[in-house]
Design a protein around this motif. Structure first.
Motif, PDB file in Angstrom:
ATOM      1  N   PHE A 155       8.162 -26.227  14.904  1.00 23.38           N
ATOM      2  CA  PHE A 155       8.968 -27.386  14.502  1.00 23.38           C
ATOM      3  C   PHE A 155       9.572 -27.208  13.111  1.00 23.38           C
ATOM      4  O   PHE A 155      10.640 -27.712  12.823  1.00 23.38           O
ATOM      5  N   SER A 156       8.865 -26.500  12.242  1.00 28.26           N
ATOM      6  CA  SER A 156       9.321 -26.370  10.853  1.00 28.26           C
ATOM      7  C   SER A 156      10.379 -25.284  10.654  1.00 28.26           C
ATOM      8  O   SER A 156      10.962 -25.184   9.578  1.00 28.26           O
ATOM      9  N   LEU A 157      10.635 -24.477  11.674  1.00 26.95           N
ATOM     10  CA  LEU A 157      11.603 -23.387  11.533  1.00 26.95           C
ATOM     11  C   LEU A 157      13.029 -23.906  11.472  1.00 26.95           C
ATOM     12  O   LEU A 157      13.399 -24.820  12.196  1.00 26.95           O
ATOM     13  N   THR A 158      13.819 -23.302  10.605  1.00 25.25           N
ATOM     14  CA  THR A 158      15.238 -23.636  10.542  1.00 25.25           C
ATOM     15  C   THR A 158      15.994 -22.655  11.434  1.00 25.25           C
ATOM     16  O   THR A 158      15.563 -21.511  11.606  1.00 25.25           O
ATOM     17  N   PRO A 159      17.110 -23.071  11.999  1.00 26.45           N
ATOM     18  CA  PRO A 159      17.866 -22.166  12.878  1.00 26.45           C
ATOM     19  C   PRO A 159      18.267 -20.854  12.195  1.00 26.45           C
ATOM     20  O   PRO A 159      18.379 -19.838  12.858  1.00 26.45           O
ATOM     21  N   GLN A 160      18.455 -20.870  10.884  1.00 31.45           N
ATOM     22  CA  GLN A 160      18.866 -19.655  10.175  1.00 31.45           C
ATOM     23  C   GLN A 160      17.771 -18.592  10.163  1.00 31.45           C
ATOM     24  O   GLN A 160      18.061 -17.398  10.174  1.00 31.45           O
ATOM     25  N   ASP A 161      16.510 -19.015  10.131  1.00 28.87           N
ATOM     26  CA  ASP A 161      15.393 -18.076   9.979  1.00 28.87           C
ATOM     27  C   ASP A 161      14.473 -18.003  11.188  1.00 28.87           C
ATOM     28  O   ASP A 161      13.537 -17.209  11.208  1.00 28.87           O
ATOM     29  N   ALA A 162      14.715 -18.819  12.187  1.00 27.81           N
ATOM     30  CA  ALA A 162      13.755 -18.992  13.271  1.00 27.81           C
ATOM     31  C   ALA A 162      13.391 -17.699  13.995  1.00 27.81           C
ATOM     32  O   ALA A 162      12.206 -17.384  14.140  1.00 27.81           O
ATOM     33  N   LEU A 163      14.369 -16.953  14.469  1.00 30.70           N
ATOM     34  CA  LEU A 163      14.039 -15.765  15.259  1.00 30.70           C
ATOM     35  C   LEU A 163      13.324 -14.717  14.421  1.00 30.70           C
ATOM     36  O   LEU A 163      12.431 -14.031  14.925  1.00 30.70           O
ATOM     37  N   ASN A 164      13.660 -14.616  13.150  1.00 26.11           N
ATOM     38  CA  ASN A 164      12.935 -13.686  12.271  1.00 26.11           C
ATOM     39  C   ASN A 164      11.482 -14.121  12.104  1.00 26.11           C
ATOM     40  O   ASN A 164      10.577 -13.289  12.112  1.00 26.11           O
ATOM     41  N   GLU A 165      11.260 -15.429  11.942  1.00 26.34           N
ATOM     42  CA  GLU A 165       9.895 -15.956  11.798  1.00 26.34           C
ATOM     43  C   GLU A 165       9.091 -15.769  13.093  1.00 26.34           C
ATOM     44  O   GLU A 165       7.917 -15.435  13.055  1.00 26.34           O
ATOM     45  N   VAL A 166       9.729 -16.003  14.225  1.00 26.13           N
ATOM     46  CA  VAL A 166       9.061 -15.797  15.512  1.00 26.13           C
ATOM     47  C   VAL A 166       8.683 -14.327  15.659  1.00 26.13           C
ATOM     48  O   VAL A 166       7.545 -13.998  16.009  1.00 26.13           O
ATOM     49  N   ALA A 167       9.616 -13.439  15.371  1.00 28.84           N
ATOM     50  CA  ALA A 167       9.343 -12.000  15.472  1.00 28.84           C
ATOM     51  C   ALA A 167       8.217 -11.592  14.530  1.00 28.84           C
ATOM     52  O   ALA A 167       7.356 -10.782  14.901  1.00 28.84           O
ATOM     53  N   GLU A 168       8.195 -12.152  13.334  1.00 26.08           N
ATOM     54  CA  GLU A 168       7.131 -11.830  12.384  1.00 26.08           C
ATOM     55  C   GLU A 168       5.770 -12.270  12.921  1.00 26.08           C
ATOM     56  O   GLU A 168       4.795 -11.522  12.853  1.00 26.08           O
TER      57      GLU A 168
END
Length: 180
Positions: A155-168
């Protein structure tokens, strides 16, 4: 600008591939595409983002039904790729084939050809109710919990960083970046 990638779990970790969604018209088509990338019914994650506006994740585990999360339903509804993810079930509405059946057999109590007044009153002006989606997150926010990303984090992920955070969180940063 859109980006779409498949992350497929293997014995050796995650493998990434970019994917074209031009031939994908339904969530079932997207799930089939994901299953083609799977090895031995392992997990495949479809990652879709529209730069800075919304992102969506679809998790496919073997022949199980796909699990979907969309960061902003209203924004995704305005996108052809987003519409693929926004199934009737996800939006909490009656499937289109059942709605068509209702119209054919006149189950709503209106005369043939007469508009349903209640549905017309509920829809925003100039917009049909079935063409809208709520603003904000939709779907299964727990779809990555067993892989290290809890719902609160999603929920806290922003669209700009989301896929990078998921991959991490998955340990797949390098493979995702290789297809960007």
């Amino acid at each position: 600008m859109y980006f779409a990638a498949l992350l497929a779990r293997t014995e050796d970790g995650w493998e990434a591939s970019d994917t074209e969604l031009d031939d994908v018209e339904t969530l079932a088509d997207l799930a089939d595409l994901a299953r083609e990338a799977a090895t031995d019914d392992e997990t495949v994650l479809v990652c879709i983002e529209q730069e800075g506006v919304w992102f969506g994740l679809v998790r496919v585990d073997g022949e199980d039904d796909p699990r979907v999360y969309v960061s902003d339903g209203a924004a995704a509804m305005r996108s052809s790729y987003g519409e693929v993810l926004l199934s009737d079930e996800l939006l909490g509405r009656e499937p289109e084939d059942l709605a068509a059946l209702d119209q054919l057999v006149d189950l709503d109590g209106t005369e043939e050809g007469e508009p349903d007044r209640e549905a017309a009153e509920e829809a925003p002006e100039g917009e049909a109710a079935e063409d809208t989606a709520p603003s904000g997150p939709l779907g299964d926010a727990q779809l990555l919990a067993d892989l290290g990303l809890e719902a609160a984090e999603l929920f806290s992920l922003t669209p700009q960083d989301a896929l990078n955070e998921v991959a991490e969180a998955l340990g797949a940063t390098d493979v995702l970046e290789s297809v960007r």
